[in-house]
Design a protein around this motif. Structure first.
Motif, mmCIF file in Angstrom:
data_model
loop_
_atom_site.group_PDB
_atom_site.id
_atom_site.type_symbol
_atom_site.label_atom_id
_atom_site.label_comp_id
_atom_site.label_asym_id
_atom_site.label_seq_id
_atom_site.Cartn_x
_atom_site.Cartn_y
_atom_site.Cartn_z
ATOM 1 N N GLY A 1 0.800 -1.219 0.000
ATOM 2 C CA GLY A 1 0.000 0.000 0.000
ATOM 3 C C GLY A 1 0.832 1.268 0.000
ATOM 4 O O GLY A 1 0.313 2.355 -0.249
ATOM 5 N N CYS A 2 2.136 1.144 0.239
ATOM 6 C CA CYS A 2 3.020 2.311 0.231
ATOM 7 C C CYS A 2 3.127 2.960 -1.137
ATOM 8 O O CYS A 2 3.626 4.076 -1.248
ATOM 9 C CB CYS A 2 4.412 1.928 0.733
ATOM 10 N N LEU B 1 0.963 4.319 -2.735
ATOM 11 C CA LEU B 1 0.214 5.581 -2.697
ATOM 12 C C LEU B 1 1.093 6.730 -2.227
ATOM 13 O O LEU B 1 1.006 7.844 -2.738
ATOM 14 C CB LEU B 1 -1.015 5.435 -1.807
ATOM 15 N N ALA C 1 3.482 7.585 -5.110
ATOM 16 C CA ALA C 1 2.783 8.358 -6.138
ATOM 17 C C ALA C 1 2.579 9.797 -5.685
ATOM 18 O O ALA C 1 2.685 10.730 -6.484
ATOM 19 C CB ALA C 1 1.449 7.716 -6.457
ATOM 20 N N GLN C 2 2.315 9.982 -4.409
ATOM 21 C CA GLN C 2 2.158 11.332 -3.882
ATOM 22 C C GLN C 2 3.467 12.108 -3.984
ATOM 23 O O GLN C 2 3.482 13.265 -4.389
ATOM 24 C CB GLN C 2 1.692 11.276 -2.428
ATOM 25 N N GLN D 1 -3.731 16.347 -6.090
ATOM 26 C CA GLN D 1 -3.091 15.300 -5.290
ATOM 27 C C GLN D 1 -4.140 14.387 -4.670
ATOM 28 O O GLN D 1 -4.006 13.160 -4.702
ATOM 29 C CB GLN D 1 -2.250 15.946 -4.195
ATOM 30 N N LEU E 1 -4.680 10.341 -5.500
ATOM 31 C CA LEU E 1 -4.631 9.309 -4.466
ATOM 32 C C LEU E 1 -5.929 8.505 -4.403
ATOM 33 O O LEU E 1 -5.908 7.286 -4.236
ATOM 34 C CB LEU E 1 -4.312 9.927 -3.111
ATOM 35 N N LEU F 1 -5.962 6.239 -7.520
ATOM 36 C CA LEU F 1 -5.041 5.110 -7.355
ATOM 37 C C LEU F 1 -5.548 4.106 -6.331
ATOM 38 O O LEU F 1 -5.442 2.898 -6.539
ATOM 39 C CB LEU F 1 -3.662 5.614 -6.919
ATOM 40 N N ALA F 2 -6.077 4.590 -5.229
ATOM 41 C CA ALA F 2 -6.545 3.684 -4.179
ATOM 42 C C ALA F 2 -7.714 2.826 -4.640
ATOM 43 O O ALA F 2 -7.880 1.701 -4.176
ATOM 44 C CB ALA F 2 -6.934 4.479 -2.934
ATOM 45 N N VAL G 1 -4.253 -1.537 -8.374
ATOM 46 C CA VAL G 1 -3.700 -1.379 -7.024
ATOM 47 C C VAL G 1 -4.417 -2.293 -6.039
ATOM 48 O O VAL G 1 -3.784 -2.962 -5.218
ATOM 49 C CB VAL G 1 -3.790 0.101 -6.581
ATOM 50 N N TYR H 1 6.826 1.558 -5.648
ATOM 51 C CA TYR H 1 6.964 2.589 -4.610
ATOM 52 C C TYR H 1 8.388 3.128 -4.575
ATOM 53 O O TYR H 1 8.610 4.342 -4.592
ATOM 54 C CB TYR H 1 6.571 1.990 -3.262
#
Length: 120
Positions: free
Chosen positions: A24-25, A27, A30-31, A50, A54, A57-58, A63, A78
């Motif tokens: 999950g990192c 995200l 990507a940020q 932003q 997120l 992507l989530a 993902v 990541y």
């Protein structure tokens, strides 16, 4: 008889939880990449973009599938996002090299994207 699934004596549940958290990192990577591409100004449009990135992507099937199935490909992604972000921000090159090495060590597919990092 034993403990009920998914909590078991062999640590499967703990390993799965750690895998989900590390995958999950992506995200956060990507940020970081989005912030380095958006520029130095902290405008409202940048924050809205932003947040939209997120959320998109989530909720994307790619993902969700890779986080729940525990392939380490997202962990490599990541680290590659962090390497690209450091290169674009002008950070010391050893940091990008460290992120690139961790990307390759987490999954060999990270090595396929190393030439792309050299072009940045």
């Amino acid at each position: 008889m034993g403990s009920p699934w998914p909590a078991s004596e062999d640590g499967f549940f703990a390993a799965r939880l750690i895998g989900i958290l590390t995958n999950g990192c992506v995200l956060f990577g990507a940020q970081a990449l989005f912030l380095s591409l958006a520029g130095p100004s902290g405008t409202i449009r940048k924050r809205k973009g932003q947040l939209a990135l997120l959320v998109w992507l989530a909720l994307s099937p790619l993902v969700v599938t890779n986080v729940s199935f525990l392939w380490p490909k997202l962990l490599a992604t990541y680290f590659l996002c962090l390497a690209a972000s450091d290169i674009l921000r002008g950070k010391p090159s050893w940091r990008a090299g460290l992120w690139a090495a961790l990307a390759y060590l987490s999954h060999p597919v990270g090595g396929l994207f190393l030439p792309a990092l050299l072009l940045l």
